[in-house]
Write a protein that holds these residues in place. Sequence first.
Motif, PDB file in Angstrom:
ATOM      1  N   UNK A   1       0.829  -1.210   0.000  1.00 20.21           N
ATOM      2  CA  UNK A   1       0.000   0.000   0.000  1.00 20.21           C
ATOM      3  C   UNK A   1       0.863   1.259   0.000  1.00 20.21           C
ATOM      4  N   UNK A   2       1.902   1.242   0.828  1.00 14.70           N
ATOM      5  CA  UNK A   2       2.799   2.397   0.884  1.00 14.70           C
ATOM      6  C   UNK A   2       3.479   2.643  -0.458  1.00 14.70           C
ATOM      7  N   UNK A   3       3.935   1.576  -1.075  1.00 15.55           N
ATOM      8  CA  UNK A   3       4.630   1.705  -2.357  1.00 15.55           C
ATOM      9  C   UNK A   3       3.706   2.260  -3.435  1.00 15.55           C
TER      10      UNK A   3
ATOM     11  N   UNK B   1       7.793   7.978  -5.028  1.00 14.76           N
ATOM     12  CA  UNK B   1       9.203   8.227  -4.724  1.00 14.76           C
ATOM     13  C   UNK B   1       9.364   8.551  -3.243  1.00 14.76           C
ATOM     14  N   UNK B   2      10.415   8.018  -2.657  1.00 19.47           N
ATOM     15  CA  UNK B   2      10.835   8.377  -1.296  1.00 19.47           C
ATOM     16  C   UNK B   2      12.290   7.938  -1.143  1.00 19.47           C
ATOM     17  N   UNK B   3      12.925   8.400  -0.076  1.00 16.59           N
ATOM     18  CA  UNK B   3      14.364   8.192   0.075  1.00 16.59           C
ATOM     19  C   UNK B   3      14.740   7.192   1.153  1.00 16.59           C
ATOM     20  N   UNK B   4      13.851   6.991   2.117  1.00 20.56           N
ATOM     21  CA  UNK B   4      14.172   6.055   3.198  1.00 20.56           C
ATOM     22  C   UNK B   4      12.896   5.523   3.835  1.00 20.56           C
ATOM     23  N   UNK B   5      13.013   4.310   4.375  1.00 21.33           N
ATOM     24  CA  UNK B   5      11.919   3.653   5.091  1.00 21.33           C
ATOM     25  C   UNK B   5      12.433   3.130   6.412  1.00 21.33           C
ATOM     26  N   UNK B   6      11.691   3.408   7.492  1.00 19.46           N
ATOM     27  CA  UNK B   6      11.965   2.710   8.743  1.00 19.46           C
ATOM     28  C   UNK B   6      10.833   1.740   9.012  1.00 19.46           C
ATOM     29  N   UNK B   7      11.203   0.474   9.157  1.00 14.77           N
ATOM     30  CA  UNK B   7      10.275  -0.595   9.490  1.00 14.77           C
ATOM     31  C   UNK B   7      10.535  -1.030  10.926  1.00 14.77           C
ATOM     32  N   UNK B   8       9.507  -1.015  11.760  1.00 14.49           N
ATOM     33  CA  UNK B   8       9.670  -1.252  13.192  1.00 14.49           C
ATOM     34  C   UNK B   8      10.132  -2.653  13.571  1.00 14.49           C
ATOM     35  N   UNK B   9       9.930  -3.636  12.706  1.00 12.04           N
ATOM     36  CA  UNK B   9      10.119  -5.022  13.135  1.00 12.04           C
ATOM     37  C   UNK B   9      10.645  -5.878  11.985  1.00 12.04           C
ATOM     38  N   UNK B  10      11.700  -6.629  12.239  1.00 14.31           N
ATOM     39  CA  UNK B  10      12.325  -7.423  11.184  1.00 14.31           C
ATOM     40  C   UNK B  10      11.447  -8.567  10.686  1.00 14.31           C
TER      41      UNK B  10
ATOM     42  N   UNK C   1       7.719  -6.938   4.010  1.00 16.34           N
ATOM     43  CA  UNK C   1       7.938  -5.642   3.362  1.00 16.34           C
ATOM     44  C   UNK C   1       8.921  -5.773   2.206  1.00 16.34           C
ATOM     45  N   UNK C   2       9.981  -6.544   2.412  1.00 21.15           N
ATOM     46  CA  UNK C   2      10.975  -6.745   1.354  1.00 21.15           C
ATOM     47  C   UNK C   2      10.385  -7.513   0.169  1.00 21.15           C
ATOM     48  N   UNK C   3       9.478  -8.436   0.450  1.00 25.07           N
ATOM     49  CA  UNK C   3       8.799  -9.146  -0.640  1.00 25.07           C
ATOM     50  C   UNK C   3       7.989  -8.168  -1.482  1.00 25.07           C
ATOM     51  N   UNK C   4       7.291  -7.252  -0.816  1.00 22.66           N
ATOM     52  CA  UNK C   4       6.492  -6.265  -1.535  1.00 22.66           C
ATOM     53  C   UNK C   4       7.381  -5.360  -2.381  1.00 22.66           C
TER      54      UNK C   4
ATOM     55  N   UNK D   1       7.279  -5.176  -6.473  1.00 21.31           N
ATOM     56  CA  UNK D   1       7.011  -3.895  -7.126  1.00 21.31           C
ATOM     57  C   UNK D   1       8.193  -3.437  -7.977  1.00 21.31           C
ATOM     58  N   UNK D   2       9.312  -4.130  -7.848  1.00 23.81           N
ATOM     59  CA  UNK D   2      10.500  -3.748  -8.593  1.00 23.81           C
ATOM     60  C   UNK D   2      11.044  -2.395  -8.196  1.00 23.81           C
ATOM     61  N   UNK D   3      10.911  -2.067  -6.912  1.00 27.62           N
ATOM     62  CA  UNK D   3      11.324  -0.737  -6.436  1.00 27.62           C
ATOM     63  C   UNK D   3      12.716  -0.768  -5.813  1.00 27.62           C
ATOM     64  N   UNK D   4      13.440   0.323  -5.970  1.00 25.86           N
ATOM     65  CA  UNK D   4      14.697   0.541  -5.265  1.00 25.86           C
ATOM     66  C   UNK D   4      14.895   2.053  -5.186  1.00 25.86           C
ATOM     67  N   UNK D   5      16.105   2.496  -5.026  1.00 23.76           N
ATOM     68  CA  UNK D   5      16.336   3.936  -4.954  1.00 23.76           C
ATOM     69  C   UNK D   5      16.068   4.537  -3.595  1.00 23.76           C
TER      70      UNK D   5
END
Length: 345
Positions: free
Chosen positions: A229-231, A236-245, A251-254, A258-262
């Motif tokens: 949903x966030x993606x 565009x954004x520069x950083x993400x903080x995820x509270x829990x591994x 989150x990494x699967x999403x 989505x083929x996102x990086x940057x």
Amino acid sequence: MSHLASRRGLLFGTAAVSAGALLTGCTSNESTDDKTAGGAEPVAEKSGKHVTIGFAGPQADHGWLNAINDNAKKRAGTYSDVSLEITEGSNDIAQQIGQIETLINKKVDVLVVLPADGKALTQAGLKAMRAGIPVVNLDRIFNSAQAYRCWIGGDNYGMGLSAGRYIGEKLKDKPDARVIELAGLDNLELTKQRTQGFDDALKNYPNIRKVARQAAEFTVESGQAKMAQLLQAQPTFDALWNHDDDQGVGALRAVEQAGRDGFLMVGGAGALSAFQAIKQDDGVLKATVLYPPTMAASAIDLARALGQGKGVGGLAEYEIPASVTLYSAVVDKDNVDQYMPTGFR
């Protein structure tokens, strides 16, 4: 509160805590240098008075909780002068009260308790203290200081501070930097503390703006769904903080789907999977901030110190502290090898 929310609330505790120091190698006469015991190795010195430690821990229904139990067992096993009486882990309040009463009746020298519910288990802590058995209260705090001799636990606010500072330093020279946050369960106090720490840290970087925040549920599935949903909402954004591994796996699967990086991602807690991804360094996850299960090993150190009437090595006081708040260190590719043995599955 849902069953999941309740379980995660029990997992992390609800105590508001302040930044403190990481405790490693507590007493002044450690007996071995075995690094497998969780965290830094004890200082190798001669054994002291024998101490029987009772340990009443959680049901190992989550990687972090399982690591708590493992850290306690392994640390106790490094000491020739320590015997560990360990109960079957439980998140059932009545069952854990009974287990603690059994340990009191066995007349253990010191008791280490990670309560299923701090408030509900307070009377059990008080009973042990009244019986002359000092209690080391681990992470989920009793609601009376008279129920324990020492509290040791993690720092949720500090997790947010560490994550915010790391991201802030990485983006401090980027004009109009955009940051998003994937939080945990919003009905838990710990989640609010983590967000507050993060927001407070970002105040020192006027070029950075938090443009979105989404609450997940500390699970892989929720992490994947909420991150998707966030993606979609943030092109565009520069950083993400995820509270829990754990939810970070989703989150990494999403992100991959989505083929996102940057952007750079910072996780939370210290899971082995996060450490491995950080070390591999071929994706967006660049760091994680710790909520270390090594606190259970340090609780054994503190209990041994109490049983032997010693203070903490490196401090001038004759007694151990009344409380120890662990520091939420940042683990990135520069120091991940050091922390790899502490990563939980």
